[in-house]
Write a protein that holds these residues in place. Structure first.
Motif, PDB file in Angstrom:
ATOM      1  N   GLU A  44       0.817  -1.123   0.009  1.00  0.00           N
ATOM      2  CA  GLU A  44      -0.094   0.016   0.043  1.00  0.00           C
ATOM      3  C   GLU A  44       0.947   1.332  -0.029  1.00  0.00           C
ATOM      4  OE1 GLU A  44      -3.824  -1.607   2.264  1.00  0.00           O
ATOM      5  OE2 GLU A  44      -2.839  -0.046   3.432  1.00  0.00           O
ATOM      6  N   ARG A  45       0.267   2.317  -0.467  1.00  0.00           N
ATOM      7  CA  ARG A  45       1.023   3.496  -0.379  1.00  0.00           C
ATOM      8  C   ARG A  45       1.221   3.888   1.089  1.00  0.00           C
ATOM      9  NH1 ARG A  45      -0.803   7.830  -4.937  1.00  0.00           N
ATOM     10  NH2 ARG A  45      -0.494   5.936  -6.031  1.00  0.00           N
ATOM     11  N   GLU A  46       2.268   4.494   1.310  1.00  0.00           N
ATOM     12  CA  GLU A  46       2.658   4.933   2.808  1.00  0.00           C
ATOM     13  C   GLU A  46       3.199   6.327   2.720  1.00  0.00           C
ATOM     14  OE1 GLU A  46       5.578   2.414   4.827  1.00  0.00           O
ATOM     15  OE2 GLU A  46       7.177   2.636   3.250  1.00  0.00           O
ATOM     16  N   PHE A  47       2.945   6.684   3.937  1.00  0.00           N
ATOM     17  CA  PHE A  47       3.707   8.412   4.346  1.00  0.00           C
ATOM     18  C   PHE A  47       4.848   8.327   4.696  1.00  0.00           C
ATOM     19  CE2 PHE A  47       3.624  12.532   5.529  1.00  0.00           C
ATOM     20  CZ  PHE A  47       4.274  12.543   6.866  1.00  0.00           C
ATOM     21  N   VAL A  48       5.525   9.132   4.094  1.00  0.00           N
ATOM     22  CA  VAL A  48       7.124   9.355   4.086  1.00  0.00           C
ATOM     23  C   VAL A  48       7.381  10.544   5.074  1.00  0.00           C
ATOM     24  CG1 VAL A  48       9.332   9.993   3.170  1.00  0.00           C
ATOM     25  CG2 VAL A  48       7.491   8.242   1.872  1.00  0.00           C
ATOM     26  N   ALA A  49       6.935  12.016   4.381  1.00  0.00           N
ATOM     27  CA  ALA A  49       7.265  13.101   5.183  1.00  0.00           C
ATOM     28  C   ALA A  49       6.300  14.198   4.614  1.00  0.00           C
ATOM     29  CB  ALA A  49       8.755  13.453   5.088  1.00  0.00           C
ATOM     30  N   PHE A  68      15.776  10.809   5.803  1.00  0.00           N
ATOM     31  CA  PHE A  68      15.349  11.776   4.974  1.00  0.00           C
ATOM     32  C   PHE A  68      15.000  13.004   5.569  1.00  0.00           C
ATOM     33  CE2 PHE A  68      12.747   8.089   2.494  1.00  0.00           C
ATOM     34  CZ  PHE A  68      14.012   7.428   2.451  1.00  0.00           C
ATOM     35  N   THR A  69      14.936  14.167   4.680  1.00  0.00           N
ATOM     36  CA  THR A  69      14.875  15.512   5.055  1.00  0.00           C
ATOM     37  C   THR A  69      13.972  15.974   4.236  1.00  0.00           C
ATOM     38  OG1 THR A  69      16.868  15.761   6.133  1.00  0.00           O
ATOM     39  CG2 THR A  69      15.756  17.588   5.653  1.00  0.00           C
ATOM     40  N   PHE A  80      11.218  19.549  -1.694  1.00  0.00           N
ATOM     41  CA  PHE A  80      12.472  18.862  -1.874  1.00  0.00           C
ATOM     42  C   PHE A  80      12.251  17.596  -0.607  1.00  0.00           C
ATOM     43  CE2 PHE A  80      14.345  21.562  -4.632  1.00  0.00           C
ATOM     44  CZ  PHE A  80      14.113  22.559  -4.412  1.00  0.00           C
ATOM     45  N   LEU A  81      12.821  16.228  -1.040  1.00  0.00           N
ATOM     46  CA  LEU A  81      13.025  15.423  -0.262  1.00  0.00           C
ATOM     47  C   LEU A  81      14.428  14.637  -0.296  1.00  0.00           C
ATOM     48  CD1 LEU A  81      11.746  13.386   1.820  1.00  0.00           C
ATOM     49  CD2 LEU A  81      11.034  11.789  -0.023  1.00  0.00           C
TER      50      LEU A  81
END
Length: 123
Positions: A44-49, A68-69, A80-81
């Motif tokens: 499933e699609r998941e949250f990153v930031a 990750f920033t 940006f990631l």
């Protein structure tokens, strides 16, 4: 309407870094949040930031903290990631998304989505 265009994906070796960009255009009025999500094959699609505007507060998924920033350039309406210490488990299509209001982590809360950019991390 809002349009989101991601760029910066590619192939990288484990331990390497990539920086993704997401340019927003159209009718973007703060407050809003821009988030990064990812979807690996069969998952499933998941949250990153995510990052808010105004304020610039950031939120990260636990597994991304310290690696990750997320940042933004208001003048260019771009988010940006920065992804460091990548591992094969980070291989996925990465999407940026926008919602009006505060940062939340739920996929369903975001109304606008980019087309996605592939990130592949080789071992």
């Amino acid at each position: 309407q809002v349009q989101l265009v991601e760029s910066g994906g590619g192939l990288v070796q484990a331990g390497g870094s990539l920086r993704l960009s997401c340019a927003a255009s159209g009718r973007t009025f703060s407050p809003y949040a821009m988030g990064w999500f990812r979807q690996a094959p069969g998952k499933e699609r998941e949250f990153v930031a995510a990052i808010s505007r105004p304020g610039g507060s950031t939120t990260y998924a636990d597994s991304m903290k310290g690696r990750f920033t997320v940042a933004r350039d208001n003048a260019r309406n771009t988010v940006f990631l920065q992804m460091d210490s990548l591992s094969p488990e980070d291989t996925a299509i990465y999407y940026c998304a926008l919602r009006w209001g505060a940062v939340v982590t739920a996929v369903s809360a975001y109304s606008y989505w980019g087309q996605g950019t592939q990130v592949t991390v080789s071992s």
